[in-house]
Scaffold this motif. Structure first.
Motif, PDB file in Angstrom:
ATOM      1  N   ALA A  55       0.836  -1.209   0.000  1.00  0.00           N
ATOM      2  CA  ALA A  55       0.000   0.000   0.000  1.00  0.00           C
ATOM      3  C   ALA A  55       0.867   1.253   0.000  1.00  0.00           C
ATOM      4  N   GLY A  56       1.954   1.229   0.759  1.00  0.00           N
ATOM      5  CA  GLY A  56       2.848   2.380   0.792  1.00  0.00           C
ATOM      6  C   GLY A  56       3.515   2.629  -0.544  1.00  0.00           C
ATOM      7  N   LEU A  57       3.973   1.569  -1.191  1.00  0.00           N
ATOM      8  CA  LEU A  57       4.613   1.718  -2.495  1.00  0.00           C
ATOM      9  C   LEU A  57       3.608   2.168  -3.550  1.00  0.00           C
ATOM     10  N   ASP A  58       2.395   1.622  -3.481  1.00  0.00           N
ATOM     11  CA  ASP A  58       1.356   2.039  -4.425  1.00  0.00           C
ATOM     12  C   ASP A  58       0.964   3.499  -4.223  1.00  0.00           C
ATOM     13  N   ALA A  59       1.124   3.993  -3.006  1.00  0.00           N
ATOM     14  CA  ALA A  59       0.798   5.398  -2.719  1.00  0.00           C
ATOM     15  C   ALA A  59       1.860   6.352  -3.250  1.00  0.00           C
ATOM     16  N   GLY A  60       2.991   5.795  -3.708  1.00  0.00           N
ATOM     17  CA  GLY A  60       4.005   6.652  -4.313  1.00  0.00           C
ATOM     18  C   GLY A  60       5.351   6.646  -3.628  1.00  0.00           C
ATOM     19  N   ALA A  61       5.498   5.854  -2.561  1.00  0.00           N
ATOM     20  CA  ALA A  61       6.787   5.809  -1.865  1.00  0.00           C
ATOM     21  C   ALA A  61       7.832   5.106  -2.730  1.00  0.00           C
ATOM     22  N   ARG A  84       7.349   7.586 -11.931  1.00  0.00           N
ATOM     23  CA  ARG A  84       7.953   7.916 -10.648  1.00  0.00           C
ATOM     24  C   ARG A  84       9.452   7.616 -10.724  1.00  0.00           C
ATOM     25  N   PRO A  85      10.259   8.199  -9.823  1.00  0.00           N
ATOM     26  CA  PRO A  85      11.712   8.012  -9.904  1.00  0.00           C
ATOM     27  C   PRO A  85      12.152   6.558  -9.994  1.00  0.00           C
ATOM     28  N   LYS A  86      11.626   5.691  -9.136  1.00  0.00           N
ATOM     29  CA  LYS A  86      12.058   4.294  -9.155  1.00  0.00           C
ATOM     30  C   LYS A  86      11.538   3.564 -10.393  1.00  0.00           C
ATOM     31  N   GLU A  87      10.383   3.941 -10.889  1.00  0.00           N
ATOM     32  CA  GLU A  87       9.871   3.355 -12.130  1.00  0.00           C
ATOM     33  C   GLU A  87      10.798   3.705 -13.286  1.00  0.00           C
ATOM     34  N   PHE A  88      11.217   4.965 -13.333  1.00  0.00           N
ATOM     35  CA  PHE A  88      12.125   5.411 -14.391  1.00  0.00           C
ATOM     36  C   PHE A  88      13.443   4.649 -14.317  1.00  0.00           C
ATOM     37  N   GLU A  89      14.005   4.551 -13.117  1.00  0.00           N
ATOM     38  CA  GLU A  89      15.302   3.896 -12.964  1.00  0.00           C
ATOM     39  C   GLU A  89      15.222   2.414 -13.300  1.00  0.00           C
ATOM     40  N   LEU A  90      14.121   1.767 -12.929  1.00  0.00           N
ATOM     41  CA  LEU A  90      13.946   0.349 -13.236  1.00  0.00           C
ATOM     42  C   LEU A  90      13.873   0.132 -14.743  1.00  0.00           C
ATOM     43  N   LEU A  91      13.109   0.976 -15.435  1.00  0.00           N
ATOM     44  CA  LEU A  91      13.015   0.866 -16.886  1.00  0.00           C
ATOM     45  C   LEU A  91      14.363   1.128 -17.540  1.00  0.00           C
ATOM     46  N   ALA A  92      15.114   2.094 -17.012  1.00  0.00           N
ATOM     47  CA  ALA A  92      16.419   2.421 -17.580  1.00  0.00           C
ATOM     48  C   ALA A  92      17.405   1.259 -17.424  1.00  0.00           C
ATOM     49  N   VAL A  93      17.401   0.619 -16.262  1.00  0.00           N
ATOM     50  CA  VAL A  93      18.304  -0.521 -16.054  1.00  0.00           C
ATOM     51  C   VAL A  93      17.964  -1.649 -17.032  1.00  0.00           C
ATOM     52  N   LEU A  94      16.695  -1.968 -17.157  1.00  0.00           N
ATOM     53  CA  LEU A  94      16.296  -3.016 -18.099  1.00  0.00           C
ATOM     54  C   LEU A  94      16.636  -2.616 -19.530  1.00  0.00           C
ATOM     55  N   GLY A  95      16.442  -1.323 -19.850  1.00  0.00           N
ATOM     56  CA  GLY A  95      16.725  -0.842 -21.203  1.00  0.00           C
ATOM     57  C   GLY A  95      18.198  -0.921 -21.555  1.00  0.00           C
ATOM     58  N   ARG A  96      19.064  -0.754 -20.571  1.00  0.00           N
ATOM     59  CA  ARG A  96      20.503  -0.860 -20.823  1.00  0.00           C
ATOM     60  C   ARG A  96      20.943  -2.310 -21.026  1.00  0.00           C
ATOM     61  N   HIS A  97      20.044  -3.248 -20.715  1.00  0.00           N
ATOM     62  CA  HIS A  97      20.349  -4.673 -20.877  1.00  0.00           C
ATOM     63  C   HIS A  97      19.296  -5.348 -21.762  1.00  0.00           C
ATOM     64  N   THR A  98      18.899  -4.636 -22.811  1.00  0.00           N
ATOM     65  CA  THR A  98      17.861  -5.149 -23.700  1.00  0.00           C
ATOM     66  C   THR A  98      18.208  -6.551 -24.198  1.00  0.00           C
ATOM     67  N   GLY A  99      17.221  -7.448 -24.095  1.00  0.00           N
ATOM     68  CA  GLY A  99      17.401  -8.819 -24.561  1.00  0.00           C
ATOM     69  C   GLY A  99      18.097  -9.728 -23.571  1.00  0.00           C
ATOM     70  N   GLN A 100      18.558  -9.182 -22.456  1.00  0.00           N
ATOM     71  CA  GLN A 100      19.270  -9.973 -21.460  1.00  0.00           C
ATOM     72  C   GLN A 100      18.396 -10.226 -20.233  1.00  0.00           C
ATOM     73  N   ALA A 101      18.607 -11.381 -19.620  1.00  0.00           N
ATOM     74  CA  ALA A 101      17.924 -11.680 -18.368  1.00  0.00           C
ATOM     75  C   ALA A 101      18.615 -10.912 -17.244  1.00  0.00           C
ATOM     76  N   VAL A 102      17.837 -10.155 -16.492  1.00  0.00           N
ATOM     77  CA  VAL A 102      18.386  -9.370 -15.368  1.00  0.00           C
ATOM     78  C   VAL A 102      17.782  -9.922 -14.085  1.00  0.00           C
TER      79      VAL A 102
END
Length: 241
Positions: free
Chosen positions: A100-106, A163-181
């Motif tokens: 609930a806390g994370l869904d609220a934006g934490a 949100r900041p963590k959403e952006f960072e998570l997408l960026a990490v996955l994007g830097r490893h496109t096609g790879q299992a992380v």
């Protein structure tokens, strides 16, 4: 909108919101002694007034406030300040409360009691990741563009609100496109290399990234080619274009 910075706020600015006198005073003094500009508010109303007055970088938010639900404060400030780092301080340990806390934006949470050393380590890790990477070229993931220098995600030139963590998570996955992380790698790079406890925060954040990308594609002016995020059971995730 973030209030303009002033010379008074050259160091990282942290607002402590907790009605417990012992915890609030301990955190305010501990933060100041470690180079932060800190302020302590005992109420939700005080927190909203203080964030409107001064340009804070991080919020340490207790959920059990005398005048408001901490989750409501988190939602309000997340809507007003997408760039604000929000760390929930809670005595609640059930997964449903943490979700609930994370869904609220934490961005993160710490379960009471915790040490000042652990809190400071989390703050350093989060604020370091909030610093723009000036030389990294934008990531082109189908029609999606993730610009880490500008901290912008766009689809057909239109901003996708993350949100900041959403952006960072997408960026990490994007830097490893096609790879299992692996989950461990994602937790270390997006949250904290010394993370301990449940990784459910990763699952909640990933679900939110998927929802936001789906919504962006649904409202786009023309068909969009979006990357696919595949769940690898027992391991982690893989992003494919």
């Amino acid at each position: 909108m973030r209030p303009p910075a002033t010379p008074e706020y050259d160091s990282p600015r942290v607002l402590v919101v907790d009605d417990d006198d012992t915890i609030g005073r301990h955190l305010e003094i501990g933060l100041r002694s470690n180079g932060y500009t800190s302020h302590w508010s005992r109420t939700g109303a005080g927190a909203l007034a203080e964030t409107a007055r001064a340009p804070y970088d991080a919020l340490l938010l207790d959920l059990g406030l005398p005048d408001a639900d901490g989750l409501d404060i988190a939602r309000t400030l997340r809507a007003e300040r997408p760039d604000l780092l929000i760390i929930i301080l809670t005595a609640r340990t059930d997964d449903i409360d943490i979700i609930a806390g994370l869904d609220a934006g934490a961005d993160d949470y710490l379960v009471k009691p915790f040490s000042l050393t652990v809190l400071l380590a989390r703050l350093r890790a989060h604020l370091r990741r909030h610093t723009p990477t000036t030389h990294a070229p934008p990531l082109h993931l189908g029609d999606l563009v993730v610009d880490t220098a500008a901290r912008r995600c766009t689809l057909h030139g239109i901003d996708v609100p993350l949100r900041p963590k959403e952006f960072e998570l997408l960026a990490v996955l994007g830097r490893h496109t096609g790879q299992a992380v692996s989950r461990e790698t994602l937790m270390a790079q997006v949250w904290d290399e010394n993370w301990f406890g449940s990784t459910k925060t990763l699952d909640v954040t990933m679900a939110s990234v998927r929802r936001r990308l789906t919504e962006a594609a649904r409202t786009a002016s023309r068909p969009a080619d979006l990357p696919r995020i595949t769940t690898l059971r027992g391991h982690g995730y893989r992003l494919e274009c």
